[in-house]
Design a protein around this motif. Structure first.
Motif, mmCIF file in Angstrom:
data_model
loop_
_atom_site.group_PDB
_atom_site.id
_atom_site.type_symbol
_atom_site.label_atom_id
_atom_site.label_comp_id
_atom_site.label_asym_id
_atom_site.label_seq_id
_atom_site.Cartn_x
_atom_site.Cartn_y
_atom_site.Cartn_z
ATOM 1 N N THR A 186 39.324 27.443 36.895
ATOM 2 C CA THR A 186 38.136 28.106 36.351
ATOM 3 C C THR A 186 37.095 27.070 35.927
ATOM 4 O O THR A 186 37.419 25.910 35.652
ATOM 5 N N TYR A 187 35.851 27.534 35.860
ATOM 6 C CA TYR A 187 34.739 26.737 35.357
ATOM 7 C C TYR A 187 34.134 27.478 34.166
ATOM 8 O O TYR A 187 33.845 28.674 34.257
ATOM 9 N N GLU A 188 33.914 26.765 33.054
ATOM 10 C CA GLU A 188 33.416 27.411 31.845
ATOM 11 C C GLU A 188 32.334 26.558 31.177
ATOM 12 O O GLU A 188 32.319 25.339 31.319
ATOM 13 N N TRP A 189 31.469 27.255 30.428
ATOM 14 C CA TRP A 189 30.360 26.621 29.712
ATOM 15 C C TRP A 189 30.362 27.096 28.266
ATOM 16 O O TRP A 189 30.584 28.273 27.987
ATOM 17 N N ASN A 190 30.083 26.196 27.354
ATOM 18 C CA ASN A 190 29.902 26.573 25.957
ATOM 19 C C ASN A 190 28.408 26.775 25.686
ATOM 20 O O ASN A 190 27.559 26.220 26.393
ATOM 21 N N HIS A 191 28.086 27.574 24.670
ATOM 22 C CA HIS A 191 26.689 27.832 24.292
ATOM 23 C C HIS A 191 26.613 27.843 22.777
ATOM 24 O O HIS A 191 27.250 28.665 22.121
ATOM 25 N N GLY A 192 25.855 26.905 22.210
ATOM 26 C CA GLY A 192 25.713 26.833 20.762
ATOM 27 C C GLY A 192 25.047 28.067 20.180
ATOM 28 O O GLY A 192 24.277 28.762 20.857
ATOM 29 N N ILE A 193 25.338 28.352 18.916
ATOM 30 C CA ILE A 193 24.738 29.506 18.241
ATOM 31 C C ILE A 193 23.213 29.447 18.318
ATOM 32 O O ILE A 193 22.542 30.438 18.620
ATOM 33 N N GLY A 194 22.661 28.276 18.055
ATOM 34 C CA GLY A 194 21.206 28.136 18.124
ATOM 35 C C GLY A 194 20.665 28.425 19.505
ATOM 36 O O GLY A 194 19.582 29.023 19.649
ATOM 37 N N GLU A 195 21.393 28.033 20.537
ATOM 38 C CA GLU A 195 20.955 28.282 21.909
ATOM 39 C C GLU A 195 20.972 29.773 22.220
ATOM 40 O O GLU A 195 20.054 30.291 22.884
ATOM 41 N N VAL A 196 22.000 30.480 21.748
ATOM 42 C CA VAL A 196 22.082 31.922 21.984
ATOM 43 C C VAL A 196 20.952 32.643 21.267
ATOM 44 O O VAL A 196 20.253 33.484 21.849
ATOM 45 N N VAL A 197 20.756 32.313 19.994
ATOM 46 C CA VAL A 197 19.695 32.963 19.207
ATOM 47 C C VAL A 197 18.323 32.671 19.811
ATOM 48 O O VAL A 197 17.492 33.577 19.984
ATOM 49 N N THR A 198 18.080 31.414 20.154
ATOM 50 C CA THR A 198 16.778 31.052 20.723
ATOM 51 C C THR A 198 16.529 31.755 22.046
ATOM 52 O O THR A 198 15.406 32.214 22.321
ATOM 53 N N ALA A 199 17.568 31.870 22.875
ATOM 54 C CA ALA A 199 17.421 32.560 24.160
ATOM 55 C C ALA A 199 17.018 34.014 23.953
ATOM 56 O O ALA A 199 16.142 34.540 24.667
ATOM 57 N N LEU A 200 17.621 34.673 22.973
ATOM 58 C CA LEU A 200 17.279 36.069 22.700
ATOM 59 C C LEU A 200 15.860 36.193 22.160
ATOM 60 O O LEU A 200 15.106 37.095 22.553
ATOM 61 N N LEU A 201 15.471 35.293 21.261
ATOM 62 C CA LEU A 201 14.107 35.320 20.725
ATOM 63 C C LEU A 201 13.087 35.048 21.825
ATOM 64 O O LEU A 201 12.050 35.720 21.908
ATOM 65 N N ASP A 202 13.379 34.083 22.687
ATOM 66 C CA ASP A 202 12.466 33.768 23.780
ATOM 67 C C ASP A 202 12.346 34.921 24.770
ATOM 68 O O ASP A 202 11.321 35.056 25.460
ATOM 69 N N ALA A 203 13.391 35.763 24.852
ATOM 70 C CA ALA A 203 13.353 36.933 25.731
ATOM 71 C C ALA A 203 12.606 38.104 25.096
ATOM 72 O O ALA A 203 12.494 39.176 25.705
ATOM 73 N N GLY A 204 12.110 37.904 23.881
ATOM 74 C CA GLY A 204 11.300 38.930 23.230
ATOM 75 C C GLY A 204 12.061 39.855 22.314
ATOM 76 O O GLY A 204 11.495 40.840 21.820
#
Length: 277
Positions: A208-226
């Protein structure tokens, strides 16, 4: 990138057939057939924050074999489950055919969800635990969520905490951060023949291939998506024995740290709303 997707899909095809077993292993799916009121432990944990979802048009992204999906339907939601594994979708359809739950399942990669589902038509987008680590870009995911939501609709996700995913589960004498906290272009590569639940045979598609995503990255992505963030809660438990030898089991299928209790968050819940205008 296609190699990563194809390899992970083969792994989840293999898992799906085992997780859907009717022999008391995997996800213990016979329980949902025998008890029409049963909710999955994952959805039951989410209930205090989900609230009343009666009648809500709901998209469950990365739904796997549908036990959480049918649980949402049992709470009154009108649910469409989506997963990239053809085997998982087939098993999910077979399960609801036996339980009688009214759920639609669609086969698609999550990044294409807005192409196979009607954009702007969902009151709730639900993503269960253990999903984001399979996606290389949390920004792309957040964009899809925003496209699916109707104005006023909300996202609900509980996910493994990125701090947990930095820890090396192979070392059981203490907590050992070894892996990236932040999203990386190149994934972590794993090769193992076991799943996170008991199965009646080893996996055959083991890589398998996996990626981690920091809390700040998740929150920022949602905010940037409006989207507008309305909930961010960190939890001290996770619904599998993520660090064998260092955890104690709680009720409801949750596991918490033993000797190191309270040292680190293990999961988090985020809710975000699409503005009306």
């Amino acid at each position: 990138m296609q190699e990563y997707l194809d390899t992970n899909r083969a792994n989840w095809d293999d898992r799906a057939s085992m997780h859907a077993a009717r022999n008391g292993t995997g996800y213990l799916v016979q329980r949902y057939i025998d008890d029409p009121d049963l909710l999955s432990d994952v959805v039951r944990f989410d209930l205090p924050r989900l609230g009343d979802i009666q009648g809500l048009r709901t998209a469950h992204l990365q739904c796997h074999i549908g036990t959480d999906t049918l649980s949402l339907a049992r709470l009154g939601a009108r649910v469409t489950g989506l997963d990239f594994s053809s085997v998982a979708v087939a098993e999910a359809r077979a399960l609801v055919a036996e339980t009688g739950d009214d759920v639609v399942f669609v086969e698609s990669d999550v990044y294409s969800a807005d192409e196979v589902l009607v954009g702007g038509s969902f009151d709730l987008v639900y993503t269960g635990i253990g999903a984001l680590c399979w996606l290389p870009s949390v920004t792309r995911w957040a964009g899809v969520v925003a496209k699916l939501l109707a104005p006023g609709g909300r996202l609900h996700i509980r996910e493994g905490h990125p701090l947990l995913f930095t820890l090396d589960e192979r070392l059981d004498d203490d907590l050992h951060p070894r892996f990236p906290y932040f999203e990386q272009a190149e994934p972590l590569v794993w090769d193992q023949d076991s799943s996170y639940v008991e199965t009646d045979r080893p996996l055959t598609a083991t890589k398998t291939y996996e990626w981690n995503h920091g809390i700040g990255e998740v929150v920022t992505a949602l905010l940037d998506a409006g989207l507008v963030l309305t909930t961010l809660v960190e939890h001290d438990s996770v619904p599998w024995e993520a660090l064998p030898g260092q955890m104690v089991e709680r009720s409801g299928g949750e596991w918490a740290l033993g000797a190191r209790a309270g040292v680190a968050p293990l999961t988090y819940t985020i809710q975000a709303v699409k503005p009306l205008v």
